[in-house]
Design an enzyme around this catalytic site. Structure first.
Site, PDB file in Angstrom:
ATOM      1  CG  ASN A 239     -22.185  65.598 -40.030  1.00  0.00           C
ATOM      2  OD1 ASN A 239     -22.610  64.286 -41.248  1.00  0.00           O
ATOM      3  ND2 ASN A 239     -21.749  66.574 -40.617  1.00  0.00           N
TER       4      ASN A 239
ATOM      5  CE1 TYR B 266     -14.532  61.153 -51.776  1.00  0.00           C
ATOM      6  CE2 TYR B 266     -15.078  59.600 -53.241  1.00  0.00           C
ATOM      7  CZ  TYR B 266     -14.693  59.660 -52.306  1.00  0.00           C
ATOM      8  OH  TYR B 266     -15.097  58.673 -51.373  1.00  0.00           O
TER       9      TYR B 266
ATOM     10  N   GLY C 223     -24.897  60.756 -44.173  1.00  0.00           N
ATOM     11  CA  GLY C 223     -25.364  59.465 -42.628  1.00  0.00           C
ATOM     12  C   GLY C 223     -27.130  59.876 -42.187  1.00  0.00           C
TER      13      GLY C 223
END
Ligand code: UDP
Length: 324
Positions: free
Chosen positions: A32, A149, A36
């Site tokens: 998406n 996380y 990235g």
């Protein structure tokens, strides 16, 4: 084979995609482009065996159609980087947990194999040396967003293992330890690209705390080689593997090494944790991967020394800095 790489335009994902194409596989990337970047795949553009889809893994309809057409899904799409997670907690939970569920649900249709990318963060505050795959997760309080996380990736692992046990879905889990290489961005807090950029710009290198905390840095090429081999290995199914280079270096020594290798005039600035991170942040002192399991199954050992990796990162970033 036909392989779907989620998060294939990310740092590790793009190197993995490159390796898989090089080995002759057909690769579909879905990304998406939140963390990235399409430039990460720029050099592979037009490759006859690569298809690049810009979409979120949360698009269930798309994933239900896409996944069954592949032999393996390598699920690397995730919210990564401690800094990004601290700044985007809700989106991180959705990206890390729901997206993995979507992948596993879609994979179940045809029994498509799933390789799940996880992280050494799941060991949390466990500072045993080295950390082996069945060591405890020692995770801090929920008020400290950093632990989100570790928690979400641990939940992903539970999910994947449950699909393996209850539904016989073939899954492989890999835990990456501080993986570094070209195309990694310092925007989300990662230390190596931050230090290299600071050194190339002649700015002080921001060492947090006293710099005696240490990490083990793995060349992304070593990491993706292990990943691709594990994905093809029937004996890896249902198992968890650490992927990392056990050589340890303190953050201060890393800063000194990068200053030396870049020939920079930069100095080191020691930044107190209270300035670097939100209140209550806990940094791990050490985190060393035990990679005996990987060595036994694949005969894998890291091949690329940190200095060689840094040289390549410095080269790539020097070009970027010169081009503005
Ligand atoms: N770090 C640092 N300066 C920076 C960024 C990170 O000293 O500008 C330290 C950080 O506190 C940690 C180590 O470098 O001890 C590795 O940080 P990173 O975020 O790259 O990975 P982590 O191991 O924390 O997931």
């Amino acid at each position: 084979m036909k392989i779907l790489v989620t998060g294939g335009a990310g740092f590790i994902g793009s190197h993995l995609t490159e390796l898989l194409l090089h080995e002759g596989h057909t690769v579909t990337v879905i990304d998406n482009l939140v963390t990235g970047r399409s430039e990460n795949l720029q050099h592979l553009k037009g490759h006859p065996n690569l298809e690049f889809i810009i979409d979120t893994v949360l698009n269930e309809e798309r994933m239900r159609h896409l996944v069954p057409h592949h032999d393996i899904v390598m699920h690397l799409a995730a919210a990564v980087g401690v800094r990004w997670i601290i700044e985007n907690p809700l989106l991180s939970i959705e990206t890390n947990i729901r997206a993995t569920e979507v992948v596993l649900e879609a994979a179940e249709t045809n029994g498509t194999k799933v390789l799940l990318a996880s992280t050494s963060e799941v060991y949390g505050k466990n500072e045993k040396v080295p950390l082996t795959e069945d060591d405890d997760s020692i995770i801090g309080a929920t008020q400290i967003t950093r632990w989100l996380y570790a928690n979400t990736k641990a939940t992903d692992e539970f999910l994947a293992l449950a699909y393996y046990r209850d539904r016989k879905l073939p899954v492989v889990i890999v835990r990456y330890f501080n993986t570094v290489g070209p195309r990694q961005t310092g925007r989300y807090g990662m230390v190596v690209p931050r230090f290299v950029r600071q050194a190339l710009n002649g700015e002080p290198l921001t060492v947090y705390g006293n710099g005696e905390q240490a990490r083990c840095f793995t060349d992304v090429r070593d990491a993706v080689r292990a990943t691709a081999e594990l994905a093809m290995k029937p004996e890896a199914v249902g198992e968890v593997f650490n992927i990392g280079n056990p050589r340890e270096i303190s953050i201060r020594a890393l800063a000194e090494l990068i200053i030396r290798m870049t020939g920079s005039r930069s100095t080191i600035r020691y930044v107190p944790y209270s300035e670097a991170y939100p209140a209550g942040f806990e940094d791990m002192r050490r985190r060393v991967p035990g990679v005996e399991k990987l060595r036994q199954l694949l005969g894998w050992a890291p091949r690329i020394p940190l200095e060689e990796n840094l040289a390549r990162i410095i080269d790539a970033m020097r070009t970027e800095v010169m081009n503005g």
